[in-house]
Motif scaffolding. Sequence first.
Motif, mmCIF file in Angstrom:
data_model
loop_
_atom_site.group_PDB
_atom_site.id
_atom_site.type_symbol
_atom_site.label_atom_id
_atom_site.label_comp_id
_atom_site.label_asym_id
_atom_site.label_seq_id
_atom_site.Cartn_x
_atom_site.Cartn_y
_atom_site.Cartn_z
ATOM 1 N N MET A 105 0.802 -1.221 0.000
ATOM 2 C CA MET A 105 0.000 0.000 0.000
ATOM 3 C C MET A 105 0.837 1.274 0.000
ATOM 4 S SD MET A 105 -3.194 -0.307 -0.465
ATOM 5 C CE MET A 105 -3.787 1.302 0.046
ATOM 6 N N TYR A 106 2.105 1.200 0.411
ATOM 7 C CA TYR A 106 2.935 2.402 0.344
ATOM 8 C C TYR A 106 2.996 2.898 -1.107
ATOM 9 C CZ TYR A 106 4.753 0.198 4.658
ATOM 10 O OH TYR A 106 4.886 -0.428 5.865
ATOM 11 N N GLU A 107 3.263 1.977 -2.010
ATOM 12 C CA GLU A 107 3.364 2.333 -3.423
ATOM 13 C C GLU A 107 2.014 2.738 -3.992
ATOM 14 O OE1 GLU A 107 4.861 0.495 -7.722
ATOM 15 O OE2 GLU A 107 5.055 -0.694 -5.882
ATOM 16 N N VAL A 108 0.955 2.016 -3.627
ATOM 17 C CA VAL A 108 -0.385 2.338 -4.139
ATOM 18 C C VAL A 108 -0.791 3.747 -3.728
ATOM 19 C CG1 VAL A 108 -2.838 1.765 -3.976
ATOM 20 C CG2 VAL A 108 -1.146 -0.064 -4.243
ATOM 21 N N LEU A 109 -0.622 4.080 -2.460
ATOM 22 C CA LEU A 109 -1.028 5.397 -1.973
ATOM 23 C C LEU A 109 -0.192 6.507 -2.593
ATOM 24 C CD1 LEU A 109 -1.544 4.461 1.784
ATOM 25 C CD2 LEU A 109 -3.337 5.064 0.151
ATOM 26 N N ALA A 110 1.098 6.262 -2.765
ATOM 27 C CA ALA A 110 1.945 7.256 -3.417
ATOM 28 C C ALA A 110 1.498 7.485 -4.857
ATOM 29 C CB ALA A 110 3.401 6.801 -3.384
ATOM 30 N N ILE A 112 -1.482 6.984 -6.170
ATOM 31 C CA ILE A 112 -2.752 7.705 -6.164
ATOM 32 C C ILE A 112 -2.527 9.206 -6.005
ATOM 33 C CG2 ILE A 112 -4.859 8.107 -4.807
ATOM 34 C CD1 ILE A 112 -4.865 5.085 -4.201
ATOM 35 N N ASN A 113 -1.525 9.559 -5.199
ATOM 36 C CA ASN A 113 -1.231 10.965 -4.934
ATOM 37 C C ASN A 113 -0.215 11.563 -5.909
ATOM 38 O OD1 ASN A 113 -2.654 11.886 -2.317
ATOM 39 N ND2 ASN A 113 -1.886 9.858 -1.777
ATOM 40 N N ALA A 114 0.077 10.833 -6.995
ATOM 41 C CA ALA A 114 1.017 11.311 -8.023
ATOM 42 C C ALA A 114 2.392 11.604 -7.436
ATOM 43 C CB ALA A 114 0.457 12.540 -8.739
ATOM 44 N N VAL A 115 2.838 10.700 -6.565
ATOM 45 C CA VAL A 115 4.149 10.809 -5.934
ATOM 46 C C VAL A 115 5.019 9.653 -6.428
ATOM 47 C CG1 VAL A 115 5.407 10.722 -3.737
ATOM 48 C CG2 VAL A 115 3.246 11.988 -3.901
ATOM 49 N N ALA A 116 6.228 9.953 -6.870
ATOM 50 C CA ALA A 116 7.119 8.930 -7.417
ATOM 51 C C ALA A 116 7.590 7.974 -6.316
ATOM 52 C CB ALA A 116 8.313 9.584 -8.091
ATOM 53 N N VAL A 117 7.844 6.728 -6.699
ATOM 54 C CA VAL A 117 8.297 5.707 -5.762
ATOM 55 C C VAL A 117 9.669 5.194 -6.180
ATOM 56 C CG1 VAL A 117 7.802 3.473 -4.708
ATOM 57 C CG2 VAL A 117 5.909 5.000 -5.337
ATOM 58 N N LYS A 118 10.643 5.362 -5.297
ATOM 59 C CA LYS A 118 11.969 4.776 -5.507
ATOM 60 C C LYS A 118 12.042 3.483 -4.703
ATOM 61 C CE LYS A 118 14.339 9.231 -6.009
ATOM 62 N NZ LYS A 118 15.471 10.067 -5.517
ATOM 63 N N LYS A 119 12.448 2.417 -5.360
ATOM 64 C CA LYS A 119 12.496 1.117 -4.691
ATOM 65 C C LYS A 119 13.950 0.677 -4.513
ATOM 66 C CE LYS A 119 8.146 -0.290 -6.866
ATOM 67 N NZ LYS A 119 7.464 -1.324 -7.683
ATOM 68 N N ILE A 120 14.324 0.438 -3.264
ATOM 69 C CA ILE A 120 15.644 -0.093 -2.943
ATOM 70 C C ILE A 120 15.417 -1.441 -2.280
ATOM 71 C CG2 ILE A 120 17.849 0.295 -1.802
ATOM 72 C CD1 ILE A 120 17.138 2.490 -3.795
ATOM 73 N N ASN A 121 15.629 -2.511 -3.025
ATOM 74 C CA ASN A 121 15.358 -3.842 -2.478
ATOM 75 C C ASN A 121 16.144 -4.097 -1.200
ATOM 76 O OD1 ASN A 121 13.681 -4.326 -4.614
ATOM 77 N ND2 ASN A 121 14.948 -5.906 -5.562
ATOM 78 N N LEU A 122 15.552 -4.867 -0.302
ATOM 79 C CA LEU A 122 16.270 -5.333 0.877
ATOM 80 C C LEU A 122 17.437 -6.208 0.448
ATOM 81 C CD1 LEU A 122 13.252 -6.341 3.175
ATOM 82 C CD2 LEU A 122 14.644 -4.269 3.343
#
Length: 345
Positions: A105-110, A112-122
């Motif tokens: 949901m972190y990515e989904v909510l971002a 929805i709000n037109a906020v970019a998501v940077k993903k740094i895998n564990l």
Amino acid sequence: MSIQHLLRNNIKNLKAYASARDEFQGNSTSLRFLDANENPYNTGFNRYPDPKQLQLKALLAKHKKCRLENIVLGNGSDEILDLIIRAFCEPNRDSIITLPPTYGMYEVLATINAVAVKKINLSLGFQPQVDAILEATTPRTKILFLCTPNNPTGNSFTEQAMEELLLKFKGIIVIDEAYIDFSNQKSWLEKLDQFPNLIITQTFSKAYGLAGIRLGVCYASEEITEVLNRIKPPYNINVLTQKKAFDRLLEHQLVQTEINQIKTNRAQLIEALKHVACIEEIYPSESNFVLVKVDHATKRYHELVSKGIVIRNRTNEPLCTNCLRLTVGNEEDNVLLITSLQALK
């Protein structure tokens, strides 16, 4: 650190909506409330709920040993996460960082709000890669989400990695502690006053057994909670939810007994899983679920469904190829799960 420079400009100057119950507070039976356009006939629920949830927050603050002013309540943790993103992230301009595999949901909510998501895998050991996270951070990176114990991996992040991020990351750090009650690690709530950029989220859905009432909790500095309370809907927590949560908090010893039983069931489940042929690896868990790697996740998922058991197939998540997430059930649930797994060919 002041959080004012992290806020969206329109939020800095936002004047909160003042509901009727914000302008006048009181429950005296001698008063005639003709201010909120409510139905005058008593149904038990014809009046609006307390928009500040003061009675519930006071009891929660006592249990958590924090100040009432440090608490924001949401219609599930998802509402709180959404409020945080809307408060700090400028659409089409700012970004957040997530650490897959993690709560989706972190990515989904971002998004929805037109906020970019940077993903740094564990890392392969399911720990934050601190250097990579800090290198990926720019002045427009506003929020870092840390889920610990992590969903779906079940493990906690090391205190060393967490402290380094809290000290060096220049934005807001949200520590999602939905599963903290099942961990041997202490909540970061104890260190809330040390880190002004720290937000901690918890929930009544897991350990308290109240997923159906949808109640999430946010703990943060008063500077942050003032902002979140300003932008939340005025009556976001209904009367029934407030009452049920209050009553459940009074059952503290029963809740702790249930938590202890789930932890016992978890240990027994893990031991039994060691003797299941199709399971290749069992990952350490400090949550109320266990992540396992099997020979063929999708095949095993459908086989269990055919036996009347629904688990979660996480094979499409990063680092989770052929992994299944198994919720720790009661003793009968776990026996049925193990028996069914052992019967698979």
